[in-house]
Design a protein around this motif. Structure first.
Motif, PDB file in Angstrom:
ATOM      1  N   LEU A   1      -1.976   2.365   2.909  1.00 30.13           N
ATOM      2  CA  LEU A   1      -3.539   2.277   3.031  1.00 30.13           C
ATOM      3  C   LEU A   1      -4.281   3.386   3.895  1.00 30.13           C
ATOM      4  O   LEU A   1      -5.029   3.994   3.454  1.00 30.13           O
ATOM      5  N   GLU A   2      -3.689   3.448   5.155  1.00 30.29           N
ATOM      6  CA  GLU A   2      -4.042   4.377   6.099  1.00 30.29           C
ATOM      7  C   GLU A   2      -3.771   6.028   5.506  1.00 30.29           C
ATOM      8  O   GLU A   2      -4.601   6.716   5.513  1.00 30.29           O
TER       9      GLU A   2
ATOM     10  N   THR B   1      -1.212  -8.772   4.163  1.00 30.18           N
ATOM     11  CA  THR B   1      -1.006  -7.369   4.710  1.00 30.18           C
ATOM     12  C   THR B   1       0.156  -7.310   5.531  1.00 30.18           C
ATOM     13  O   THR B   1       0.507  -7.982   6.476  1.00 30.18           O
ATOM     14  N   THR B   2       1.029  -6.200   5.035  1.00 31.43           N
ATOM     15  CA  THR B   2       2.235  -5.790   5.931  1.00 31.43           C
ATOM     16  C   THR B   2       2.096  -4.680   6.444  1.00 31.43           C
ATOM     17  O   THR B   2       0.970  -3.962   6.174  1.00 31.43           O
ATOM     18  N   LYS B   3       2.878  -4.307   7.312  1.00 32.89           N
ATOM     19  CA  LYS B   3       3.037  -2.845   8.140  1.00 32.89           C
ATOM     20  C   LYS B   3       2.839  -1.925   7.107  1.00 32.89           C
ATOM     21  O   LYS B   3       2.110  -0.862   7.188  1.00 32.89           O
ATOM     22  N   THR B   4       3.964  -1.805   5.957  1.00 35.02           N
ATOM     23  CA  THR B   4       4.013  -0.986   5.072  1.00 35.02           C
ATOM     24  C   THR B   4       2.586  -0.660   4.293  1.00 35.02           C
ATOM     25  O   THR B   4       2.163   0.285   4.221  1.00 35.02           O
ATOM     26  N   ARG B   5       2.017  -1.731   3.978  1.00 37.92           N
ATOM     27  CA  ARG B   5       0.886  -1.698   2.962  1.00 37.92           C
ATOM     28  C   ARG B   5      -0.147  -1.102   3.989  1.00 37.92           C
ATOM     29  O   ARG B   5      -0.956  -0.121   3.601  1.00 37.92           O
ATOM     30  N   GLN B   6      -0.409  -1.328   5.113  1.00 35.27           N
ATOM     31  CA  GLN B   6      -1.296  -0.764   6.036  1.00 35.27           C
ATOM     32  C   GLN B   6      -1.180   0.773   6.060  1.00 35.27           C
ATOM     33  O   GLN B   6      -1.810   1.703   6.124  1.00 35.27           O
TER      34      GLN B   6
ATOM     35  N   LYS C   1      -6.534   6.559   2.753  1.00 36.18           N
ATOM     36  CA  LYS C   1      -7.924   6.778   3.381  1.00 36.18           C
ATOM     37  C   LYS C   1      -7.908   8.320   3.982  1.00 36.18           C
ATOM     38  O   LYS C   1      -8.901   9.001   3.685  1.00 36.18           O
TER      39      LYS C   1
ATOM     40  N   TYR D   1       2.465  -2.221  -4.019  1.00 39.23           N
ATOM     41  CA  TYR D   1       1.407  -2.477  -3.157  1.00 39.23           C
ATOM     42  C   TYR D   1      -0.021  -1.388  -3.885  1.00 39.23           C
ATOM     43  O   TYR D   1      -0.877  -1.852  -3.674  1.00 39.23           O
TER      44      TYR D   1
ATOM     45  N   LYS E   1      -7.783 -13.739   1.997  1.00 37.00           N
ATOM     46  CA  LYS E   1      -7.671 -12.311   2.209  1.00 37.00           C
ATOM     47  C   LYS E   1      -6.100 -11.864   2.020  1.00 37.00           C
ATOM     48  O   LYS E   1      -5.253 -12.705   1.757  1.00 37.00           O
TER      49      LYS E   1
ATOM     50  N   GLU F   1     -13.982   0.825   1.049  1.00 42.10           N
ATOM     51  CA  GLU F   1     -14.015  -0.512   1.226  1.00 42.10           C
ATOM     52  C   GLU F   1     -15.253  -1.172   0.615  1.00 42.10           C
ATOM     53  O   GLU F   1     -15.054  -2.331   0.333  1.00 42.10           O
TER      54      GLU F   1
END
Length: 140
Positions: free
Chosen positions: A16-17, A8-13, A20, A51, A5, A79
């Motif tokens: 990504l959000e 995943t870092t907080k910034t990447r998340q 989305k 990223y 997998k 996804e």
């Protein structure tokens, strides 16, 4: 061997959000940086690009050339990672992106191969035009 997998870092998340939530349009690195700044998050431009490159390599995000500049724009692909199987339509007025994921695409691919000896590789490519909503706005 189990599939690894992505780290995943907080910034990447957060990036990504954001992608989305903006999935009906394309966004630039400047758009992402502005969002992060508005959220009080300080991130280096190089980090944002890194990223995005990783998300593109994972087929979660698609990178397109921007017709109005020499920069790239990005869109959340989903996804399911199916965006490389069909074309996209982008309105040059409002920026809305439509996925051309319909039976017609299968017919077109078959026709191109059968009658022209050409196998279409969509890779998330984009056709540009004016959407119906923007066209209605222009019509008096």
């Amino acid at each position: 061997m189990a599939e690894r997998k992505p780290y995943t870092t907080k910034t990447r998340q957060i990036i990504l959000e954001y992608l989305k939530r903006q999935q009906t349009v394309t966004v630039s690195v400047a758009d992402i940086e502005k969002y992060l700044k508005d959220e009080g998050i300080s991130v280096n431009t190089t980090t944002v690009y890194r990223y995005l490159d990783k998300l593109c390599a994972e087929h979660i995000v698609i990178k397109y050339p921007d017709l109005s500049s020499d920069r790239a724009v990005f869109q959340f692909a989903g996804e399911e990672k199916k965006c490389t199987e069909h074309l996209h339509l982008k309105c040059i007025k409002c920026g809305k992106v439509v996925h051309l994921d319909c039976d017609f695409m299968d017919e077109l691919k078959e026709h191109l191969y059968r009658d022209h000896g050409f196998r279409l590789q969509c890779s998330g490519d984009m056709l540009h035009g004016i959407c119906q909503d923007c066209e209605k706005k222009e019509t008096p």
